[in-house]
Design an enzyme around this catalytic site. Structure first.
Site, mmCIF file in Angstrom:
data_model
loop_
_atom_site.group_PDB
_atom_site.id
_atom_site.type_symbol
_atom_site.label_atom_id
_atom_site.label_comp_id
_atom_site.label_asym_id
_atom_site.label_seq_id
_atom_site.Cartn_x
_atom_site.Cartn_y
_atom_site.Cartn_z
ATOM 1 N N SER A 70 -14.338 81.542 -22.570
ATOM 2 C CA SER A 70 -15.326 82.138 -23.469
ATOM 3 C C SER A 70 -16.645 82.384 -22.754
ATOM 4 C CB SER A 70 -15.565 81.231 -24.675
ATOM 5 O OG SER A 70 -14.371 80.987 -25.357
HETATM 6 N N1 SAH Z 1 -12.570 77.449 -24.987
HETATM 7 C C1 SAH Z 1 -11.649 78.075 -24.092
HETATM 8 C C2 SAH Z 1 -11.086 79.315 -24.751
HETATM 9 C C3 SAH Z 1 -9.817 79.770 -24.182
HETATM 10 S S1 SAH Z 1 -9.091 81.147 -24.999
HETATM 11 C C4 SAH Z 1 -12.346 78.427 -22.800
HETATM 12 O O1 SAH Z 1 -13.525 78.772 -22.857
HETATM 13 O O2 SAH Z 1 -11.735 78.401 -21.743
HETATM 14 C C5 SAH Z 1 -8.254 80.381 -26.344
HETATM 15 C C6 SAH Z 1 -7.171 79.403 -26.010
HETATM 16 O O3 SAH Z 1 -6.546 79.034 -27.238
HETATM 17 C C7 SAH Z 1 -6.069 79.937 -25.111
HETATM 18 O O4 SAH Z 1 -5.923 79.108 -24.008
HETATM 19 C C8 SAH Z 1 -4.829 79.918 -26.000
HETATM 20 O O5 SAH Z 1 -3.642 79.637 -25.304
HETATM 21 C C9 SAH Z 1 -5.175 78.817 -26.963
HETATM 22 N N2 SAH Z 1 -4.442 78.840 -28.231
HETATM 23 C C10 SAH Z 1 -4.113 79.915 -29.004
HETATM 24 N N3 SAH Z 1 -3.417 79.524 -30.089
HETATM 25 C C11 SAH Z 1 -3.309 78.163 -30.013
HETATM 26 C C12 SAH Z 1 -2.692 77.168 -30.810
HETATM 27 N N4 SAH Z 1 -2.036 77.478 -31.935
HETATM 28 N N5 SAH Z 1 -2.768 75.891 -30.402
HETATM 29 C C13 SAH Z 1 -3.418 75.536 -29.280
HETATM 30 N N6 SAH Z 1 -4.008 76.429 -28.467
HETATM 31 C C14 SAH Z 1 -3.967 77.735 -28.837
#
Ligand code: SAH
Length: 222
Positions: A70
């Site tokens: 993010s």
């Molecule tokens: N806060 C993180 C955001 C990553 S993007 C950062 O800044 O790096 C969002 C993440 O949510 C992804 O890695 C994706 O695989 C995860 N995600 C999506 N659906 C999910 C679920 N149902 N359970 C757990 N993780 C999930």
């Protein structure tokens, strides 16, 4: 967290990080504790080397598996919304991704429980968090829609992938007095929401700004 973390792993100048913080301030982030934590957390550790020169820009960047780390603004904004009512002891984070938001939370709350559906991302994030020597983070490879019932209920829940609606199961894992911050919507239109659990069956919902996140998906990926 201090400058020691920046040594030997690509020293990023204090000036570059200060510039990012000025930008976040201009965009309305006002929680000083959050700003200092973002300034002092080495974001380049959470990004592949080929892109690490862009780590202190205010943008989201690819982290593989079709996912993104993010944008610092949104990390700061969601963190300040989560903490606005005061310090939190336990926080569930859904969507570990790179682990950057996890590292920010680890410095501001008592204990972080972070869940991720893609194992490859979860393993990398775990290593980075170990490298930074945070001892108050537990990871789990699971579908975050189920939460982490054994560890709940939580004082705070932060979701960093967008479900189409506020997940009911996660509301049940919020303490009375607890707060959840999440994006809600489909691929085209999402809003940032804050939900406070004000009673056993009572929730207060606030709709904040428009945002853009990857979708929250069901199931897990090896
Ligand atoms: N806060 C993180 C955001 C990553 S993007 C950062 O800044 O790096 C969002 C993440 O949510 C992804 O890695 C994706 O695989 C995860 N995600 C999506 N659906 C999910 C679920 N149902 N359970 C757990 N993780 C999930």
């Amino acid at each position: 967290m201090n400058d020691v973390l920046f040594q030997g792993i690509g020293m990023t100048s204090r000036r570059t990080r200060d510039r990012l913080i000025s930008r976040l301030r201009e965009q309305g982030i006002s929680n000083e504790q959050v700003l200092v934590t973002v300034r002092d957390t080495p974001r380049h550790i959470f990004i592949d080397e080929a892109l690490s020169h862009r780590a202190y820009e205010d943008s989201s960047l690819p982290i593989g598996f079709n996912q993104t780390i993010s944008q610092p603004y949104i990390v700061a904004r969601m963190t300040e919304l989560l903490l606005e009512d005061g310090p939190l002891e336990t926080v569930l984070e859904v969507g570990t991704g790179s682990g950057y938001q996890t590292a920010i939370l680890a410095q501001l709350v008592g204990q972080v429980y972070s869940v991720e559906r893609i194992r490859g991302l979860q393993e990398k994030a775990r290593k980075r968090i170990q490298q930074l020597r945070f001892r108050n983070v537990m990871f789990r490879h699971t579908d975050g829609g189920m939460g982490w019932p054994d560890k709940g209920p939580f004082d705070g829940i932060m979701i960093t992938a967008a479900p189409e609606q506020v997940p009911e199961e996660l509301l049940t894992q919020l303490k009375v007095g607890g707060v959840m911050v999440l994006p809600v919507g489909d691929g085209n239109s999402q809003v940032l929401m804050r939900v406070r659990r004000t009673g056993d069956e009572e929730f207060e919902r606030e709709t904040l700004e428009n945002v853009r996140f990857v979708p929250m998906l069901a199931g897990t990926v090896r």
